[in-house]
Design a protein around this motif. Structure first.
Motif, PDB file in Angstrom:
ATOM      1  N   VAL A 170       0.840  -1.204   0.000  1.00 30.25           N
ATOM      2  CA  VAL A 170       0.000   0.000   0.000  1.00 30.25           C
ATOM      3  C   VAL A 170       0.875   1.255   0.000  1.00 30.25           C
ATOM      4  N   ARG A 171       1.950   1.243   0.783  1.00 32.50           N
ATOM      5  CA  ARG A 171       2.848   2.408   0.822  1.00 32.50           C
ATOM      6  C   ARG A 171       3.545   2.611  -0.516  1.00 32.50           C
ATOM      7  N   VAL A 172       3.989   1.526  -1.149  1.00 26.88           N
ATOM      8  CA  VAL A 172       4.611   1.640  -2.472  1.00 26.88           C
ATOM      9  C   VAL A 172       3.592   2.176  -3.464  1.00 26.88           C
ATOM     10  N   TRP A 173       2.364   1.695  -3.380  1.00 28.59           N
ATOM     11  CA  TRP A 173       1.311   2.158  -4.290  1.00 28.59           C
ATOM     12  C   TRP A 173       1.047   3.655  -4.102  1.00 28.59           C
ATOM     13  N   LYS A 174       1.064   4.114  -2.862  1.00 29.20           N
ATOM     14  CA  LYS A 174       0.828   5.540  -2.588  1.00 29.20           C
ATOM     15  C   LYS A 174       1.960   6.409  -3.113  1.00 29.20           C
ATOM     16  N   THR A 175       3.196   5.905  -3.090  1.00 35.69           N
ATOM     17  CA  THR A 175       4.301   6.686  -3.642  1.00 35.69           C
ATOM     18  C   THR A 175       4.256   6.717  -5.166  1.00 35.69           C
ATOM     19  N   GLY A 176       3.419   5.913  -5.751  1.00 41.07           N
ATOM     20  CA  GLY A 176       3.284   5.896  -7.209  1.00 41.07           C
ATOM     21  C   GLY A 176       2.767   7.204  -7.775  1.00 41.07           C
ATOM     22  N   LYS A 177       2.128   8.020  -6.985  1.00 37.14           N
ATOM     23  CA  LYS A 177       1.619   9.293  -7.494  1.00 37.14           C
ATOM     24  C   LYS A 177       2.745  10.269  -7.801  1.00 37.14           C
ATOM     25  N   TYR A 178       3.937   9.996  -7.302  1.00 31.44           N
ATOM     26  CA  TYR A 178       5.098  10.850  -7.566  1.00 31.44           C
ATOM     27  C   TYR A 178       5.947  10.329  -8.719  1.00 31.44           C
ATOM     28  N   LEU A 179       5.444   9.363  -9.485  1.00 31.80           N
ATOM     29  CA  LEU A 179       6.254   8.725 -10.517  1.00 31.80           C
ATOM     30  C   LEU A 179       6.716   9.684 -11.600  1.00 31.80           C
ATOM     31  N   GLN A 180       5.923  10.675 -11.939  1.00 36.72           N
ATOM     32  CA  GLN A 180       6.329  11.598 -12.991  1.00 36.72           C
ATOM     33  C   GLN A 180       7.590  12.353 -12.608  1.00 36.72           C
ATOM     34  N   ALA A 181       7.745  12.686 -11.347  1.00 34.45           N
ATOM     35  CA  ALA A 181       8.907  13.434 -10.897  1.00 34.45           C
ATOM     36  C   ALA A 181      10.131  12.538 -10.709  1.00 34.45           C
ATOM     37  N   MET A 182       9.938  11.239 -10.601  1.00 36.57           N
ATOM     38  CA  MET A 182      11.043  10.329 -10.304  1.00 36.57           C
ATOM     39  C   MET A 182      11.794   9.852 -11.532  1.00 36.57           C
ATOM     40  N   GLY A 183      11.245   9.996 -12.690  1.00 38.10           N
ATOM     41  CA  GLY A 183      11.929   9.551 -13.894  1.00 38.10           C
ATOM     42  C   GLY A 183      11.692   8.082 -14.191  1.00 38.10           C
ATOM     43  N   VAL A 184      12.440   7.600 -15.177  1.00 32.47           N
ATOM     44  CA  VAL A 184      12.250   6.232 -15.667  1.00 32.47           C
ATOM     45  C   VAL A 184      12.661   5.202 -14.617  1.00 32.47           C
ATOM     46  N   GLY A 185      13.748   5.457 -13.900  1.00 28.68           N
ATOM     47  CA  GLY A 185      14.197   4.504 -12.877  1.00 28.68           C
ATOM     48  C   GLY A 185      13.158   4.283 -11.797  1.00 28.68           C
ATOM     49  N   GLY A 186      12.513   5.341 -11.383  1.00 28.98           N
ATOM     50  CA  GLY A 186      11.462   5.218 -10.371  1.00 28.98           C
ATOM     51  C   GLY A 186      10.272   4.423 -10.866  1.00 28.98           C
ATOM     52  N   ARG A 187       9.918   4.639 -12.126  1.00 31.89           N
ATOM     53  CA  ARG A 187       8.794   3.879 -12.687  1.00 31.89           C
ATOM     54  C   ARG A 187       9.119   2.395 -12.775  1.00 31.89           C
ATOM     55  N   TRP A 188      10.344   2.064 -13.187  1.00 34.36           N
ATOM     56  CA  TRP A 188      10.749   0.656 -13.289  1.00 34.36           C
ATOM     57  C   TRP A 188      10.729  -0.016 -11.911  1.00 34.36           C
ATOM     58  N   VAL A 189      11.251   0.650 -10.921  1.00 35.88           N
ATOM     59  CA  VAL A 189      11.281   0.076  -9.568  1.00 35.88           C
ATOM     60  C   VAL A 189       9.859  -0.092  -9.039  1.00 35.88           C
ATOM     61  N   PHE A 190       9.016   0.926  -9.243  1.00 35.83           N
ATOM     62  CA  PHE A 190       7.632   0.868  -8.761  1.00 35.83           C
ATOM     63  C   PHE A 190       6.890  -0.314  -9.379  1.00 35.83           C
ATOM     64  N   TRP A 191       6.860  -0.363 -10.707  1.00 33.02           N
ATOM     65  CA  TRP A 191       6.095  -1.425 -11.373  1.00 33.02           C
ATOM     66  C   TRP A 191       6.746  -2.790 -11.160  1.00 33.02           C
ATOM     67  N   GLY A 192       8.067  -2.843 -11.083  1.00 29.17           N
ATOM     68  CA  GLY A 192       8.733  -4.116 -10.812  1.00 29.17           C
ATOM     69  C   GLY A 192       8.367  -4.677  -9.448  1.00 29.17           C
TER      70      GLY A 192
END
Length: 113
Positions: free
Chosen positions: A29-51
């Motif tokens: 749930v906490r990882v899912w909530k940090t997903g709203k900041y994905l645009q600011a985190m760049g590609v690496g953040g998106r890969w880690v989140f979805w992975g």
């Protein structure tokens, strides 16, 4: 006597598994909530989140599914990494907003001929 020990071990094991499941759900749930900041985190953040989300949901794990230690580890690591990326993105955004417009206009770009 051995039946009592076996029963106690079974109860303790079940409680540990339930606790790990609760921790895995809270981290997911906490990882899912940090997903709203994905645009600011760049590609690496998106890969880690979805992975991390896919690894948690996917039925094939490093450890069998009743043991959630690998899921907790992946989600915890992703949460730490994403939190650090979010802090860096927030600091970068605050630094950009801290430059007053008057200073930006003092040095206009030079024209090339």
């Amino acid at each position: 006597m051995s039946d009592d020990w076996l029963y106690a071990l079974f109860v303790i094991g079940a409680l540990v598994l339930v606790a790990l499941l609760v921790v895995a759900i809270v981290l997911a749930v906490r990882v899912w909530k940090t997903g709203k900041y994905l645009q600011a985190m760049g590609v690496g953040g998106r890969w880690v989140f979805w992975g991390a989300i896919i690894y948690t949901i996917f039925p094939i794990d490093l450890l069998p599914d009743p043991i959630y230690l690998d899921d907790v580890g992946v989600l915890g690591g992703a949460l730490i990494y994403l939190s650090r990326l979010a802090v860096k993105a927030r600091q970068k955004q605050q630094a950009q907003q801290a430059v007053p417009p008057s200073q930006a206009q003092r040095h206009p770009p030079q024209r090339t001929r």
